[in-house]
Structures are given as C-alpha cells and as structure tokens.
Write a protein that holds these residues in place. Structure first.
Motif, short mmCIF file in Angstrom:
data_model
loop_
_atom_site.label_atom_id
_atom_site.label_comp_id
_atom_site.label_asym_id
_atom_site.label_seq_id
_atom_site.Cartn_x
_atom_site.Cartn_y
_atom_site.Cartn_z
N GLN A 46 -4.94 9.19 31.04
CA GLN A 46 -6.28 10.04 31.03
C GLN A 46 -5.92 11.61 31.85
N ILE A 47 -5.00 11.44 33.01
CA ILE A 47 -4.77 12.52 33.62
C ILE A 47 -4.00 13.43 32.72
N ASP A 48 -2.97 13.00 32.27
CA ASP A 48 -2.00 13.90 31.34
C ASP A 48 -2.70 14.29 30.42
N SER A 49 -3.68 13.66 29.65
CA SER A 49 -4.49 14.34 28.40
C SER A 49 -5.21 15.29 28.75
N LEU A 50 -5.91 15.29 30.19
CA LEU A 50 -6.66 16.33 30.61
C LEU A 50 -6.10 17.58 30.90
N ARG A 51 -4.87 17.55 31.68
CA ARG A 51 -4.06 18.47 32.01
C ARG A 51 -3.69 19.19 30.66
N GLN A 52 -3.27 18.62 29.59
CA GLN A 52 -2.63 19.12 28.33
C GLN A 52 -3.92 19.95 27.67
N ALA A 53 -5.09 19.26 27.83
CA ALA A 53 -6.13 19.97 27.11
C ALA A 53 -6.47 21.29 27.68
N ILE A 54 -6.64 21.39 28.97
CA ILE A 54 -6.71 22.50 30.02
C ILE A 54 -5.70 23.52 29.63
#
Length: 115
Positions: A46-54
């Motif tokens: 989830q953290i990696d996904s949020l970072r990539q989305a930003i």
C-alpha cells in the motif's frame, strides 16, 4: 470382555492428549505468524502504491504544465490523489520547479481502539 482388545492406561491416554494439544498449538502459532507476515507485506504494498501514484501525478503535471506541483495539496486537488490520513503521513519535498520531488510515506501505527 474381549480378550483381544487392549486396555489403554491413563498415562497412555494423557500422552496422546498432550501430543495433540502441542500439535494444535504449533499449528495455531504458524497461522498467526503467517497472518502477521501477510499484513506487513500488504502494508508495504500500500505504501509503495501510494508513493508511485503521487510520483506519477507529479510527472503528469510536469508533462502537461511544465513544472512539478508546488505542494501535495495541488496534487490532491488537481489529480485526485487520496489516502487514509489516519494511517499514513506523506512527506512531499520539492527542491525546484524542474526537479523531481522527493516523496516519502510514513505509516502511523495505532493500537487497536486508540484514536
């Protein structure tokens, strides 16, 4: 009484119950350990996904507007990025309008029932 049947002593029965209980405890421990590792893996994903989305939103902004977003609020307002603020802190650092921003995500670990 059947002469071919065996009488089980109480110590033999106690030993079987004890072995079964130990085996059951080992299985429960293995399941709890697996669940814990699965939860940690899910949180990291989830953290990696949020970072990539930003970061994708920042790159998209740079491609369309010519500069990286000046703030995280700009990304949220114009590119629809949302996250659970009770679970994560997002650190968005911009060093210049033409330099890729630095994005860090920090999980907030709360105890069950605490708010």
């Amino acid at each position: 009484m059947n002469r071919f049947s065996l009488k089980k002593s109480s110590s033999h029965l106690l030993r079987q119950v004890l072995i079964s209980a130990i085996f059951f405890c080992c299985i429960v421990f293995a399941l709890l350990l697996g669940t814990s590792k699965l939860q940690a893996t899910s949180e990291k994903s989830q953290i990696d996904s949020l970072r990539q989305a930003i970061l994708r939103s920042a790159v998209h902004c740079y491609a369309t507007e010519g500069t990286y977003p000046e703030s995280l609020d700009y990304i949220c307002d114009h590119y629809g990025i949302r996250w659970d603020t009770d679970k994560y802190i997002v650190d968005y650092e911009i060093t210049g309008s033409n330099l890729m921003p630095d994005v860090n995500i920090f999980p907030l670990h709360q105890k069950e029932g605490a708010k």
